[in-house]
Scaffold this active site. Structure first.
Site, PDB file in Angstrom:
ATOM      1  N   ASN A  39       0.835  -1.196   0.000  1.00  0.00           N
ATOM      2  CA  ASN A  39       0.000   0.000   0.000  1.00  0.00           C
ATOM      3  C   ASN A  39       0.871   1.247   0.000  1.00  0.00           C
ATOM      4  O   ASN A  39       1.942   1.285   0.594  1.00  0.00           O
ATOM      5  CB  ASN A  39      -1.001  -0.007   1.158  1.00  0.00           C
ATOM      6  N   VAL A  40       0.399   2.253  -0.723  1.00  0.00           N
ATOM      7  CA  VAL A  40       1.082   3.538  -0.826  1.00  0.00           C
ATOM      8  C   VAL A  40       0.028   4.605  -0.554  1.00  0.00           C
ATOM      9  O   VAL A  40      -0.856   4.829  -1.378  1.00  0.00           O
ATOM     10  CB  VAL A  40       1.714   3.738  -2.220  1.00  0.00           C
ATOM     11  N   ASN A  42      -1.591   8.433   0.498  1.00  0.00           N
ATOM     12  CA  ASN A  42      -1.480   9.811   0.061  1.00  0.00           C
ATOM     13  C   ASN A  42      -2.298  10.650   1.026  1.00  0.00           C
ATOM     14  O   ASN A  42      -3.359  10.223   1.467  1.00  0.00           O
ATOM     15  CB  ASN A  42      -2.020   9.929  -1.369  1.00  0.00           C
ATOM     16  N   VAL A  43      -1.829  11.826   1.343  1.00  0.00           N
ATOM     17  CA  VAL A  43      -2.542  12.684   2.283  1.00  0.00           C
ATOM     18  C   VAL A  43      -3.945  13.008   1.790  1.00  0.00           C
ATOM     19  O   VAL A  43      -4.840  13.269   2.589  1.00  0.00           O
ATOM     20  CB  VAL A  43      -1.733  13.963   2.601  1.00  0.00           C
ATOM     21  N   ALA A  44      -4.174  12.960   0.511  1.00  0.00           N
ATOM     22  CA  ALA A  44      -5.491  13.207  -0.064  1.00  0.00           C
ATOM     23  C   ALA A  44      -6.256  11.884  -0.151  1.00  0.00           C
ATOM     24  O   ALA A  44      -6.423  11.319  -1.219  1.00  0.00           O
ATOM     25  CB  ALA A  44      -5.358  13.864  -1.435  1.00  0.00           C
ATOM     26  N   GLU A  52      -2.931  -4.903  -3.092  1.00  0.00           N
ATOM     27  CA  GLU A  52      -3.414  -5.805  -4.133  1.00  0.00           C
ATOM     28  C   GLU A  52      -3.402  -5.122  -5.496  1.00  0.00           C
ATOM     29  O   GLU A  52      -2.980  -5.724  -6.489  1.00  0.00           O
ATOM     30  CB  GLU A  52      -4.843  -6.269  -3.812  1.00  0.00           C
ATOM     31  N   CYS A  83     -10.407  -4.719   0.067  1.00  0.00           N
ATOM     32  CA  CYS A  83     -11.478  -3.733  -0.106  1.00  0.00           C
ATOM     33  C   CYS A  83     -12.299  -4.097  -1.348  1.00  0.00           C
ATOM     34  O   CYS A  83     -11.893  -4.923  -2.167  1.00  0.00           O
ATOM     35  CB  CYS A  83     -10.895  -2.325  -0.214  1.00  0.00           C
ATOM     36  N   CYS A  86     -10.498  -3.622  -4.738  1.00  0.00           N
ATOM     37  CA  CYS A  86      -9.493  -4.653  -5.014  1.00  0.00           C
ATOM     38  C   CYS A  86     -10.139  -6.000  -5.319  1.00  0.00           C
ATOM     39  O   CYS A  86      -9.624  -6.763  -6.128  1.00  0.00           O
ATOM     40  CB  CYS A  86      -8.507  -4.767  -3.851  1.00  0.00           C
TER      41      CYS A  86
END
Length: 130
Positions: A39-40, A42-44, A52, A83, A86
């Site tokens: 997983n990567v 992001n603040v947004a 996945e 999720c 995915c």
């Protein structure tokens, strides 16, 4: 290298400064290669990438097109299900009987098929026009 080992190793490289919830995924392609993703964030929110989805992107980028098996690992009390997005992505590249094993970092696991993971999957067959 086993799928669990590959998923465990890539999980450590996850970028999760907001949730601090690292997830790793490893795919065995029908072509016999292992592709990994983490997983990567992001603040947004929710613009991040799930493990996945990252593994599927790596599989496609590597020239493979079909999933033979997938393993996902996260540090949680119980195996964490994929999720909804995915689940749909996995179903796009895997047959309904493909095994999806969900692992925890303390050794628990749960095995599901793609059909069990996403019953009633929406597929390209639904878009065929008569």
């Amino acid at each position: 290298m086993s799928l669990l080992t590959a998923a465990t190793e890539v999980r450590l490289r996850a970028y999760s400064p907001y949730s601090r919830f690292k997830v790793g995924a490893a795919i065995l392609s029908v072509e016999g290669r292992v592709h990994v993703g983490c997983n990567v964030e992001n603040v947004a929110y929710p613009e991040g990438t799930c493990a996945e989805a990252g593994a599927i992107a790596a599989m496609i980028a590597g020239g493979d097109t079909r999933i033979a098996e997938i393993a996902v690992i996260a540090d949680s009390p119980a195996p964490v299900p994929c999720c909804g997005g995915c689940r749909q992505k996995i179903a796009e590249f895997a047959d309904q009987g493909v095994r999806v094993t969900l692992h925890t970092t303390d050794g628990k696991s749960k095995v599901l098929t793609v059909a069990e993971l996403l019953p009633g999957v929406f597929s390209a067959a639904h878009m065929d026009k008569i």
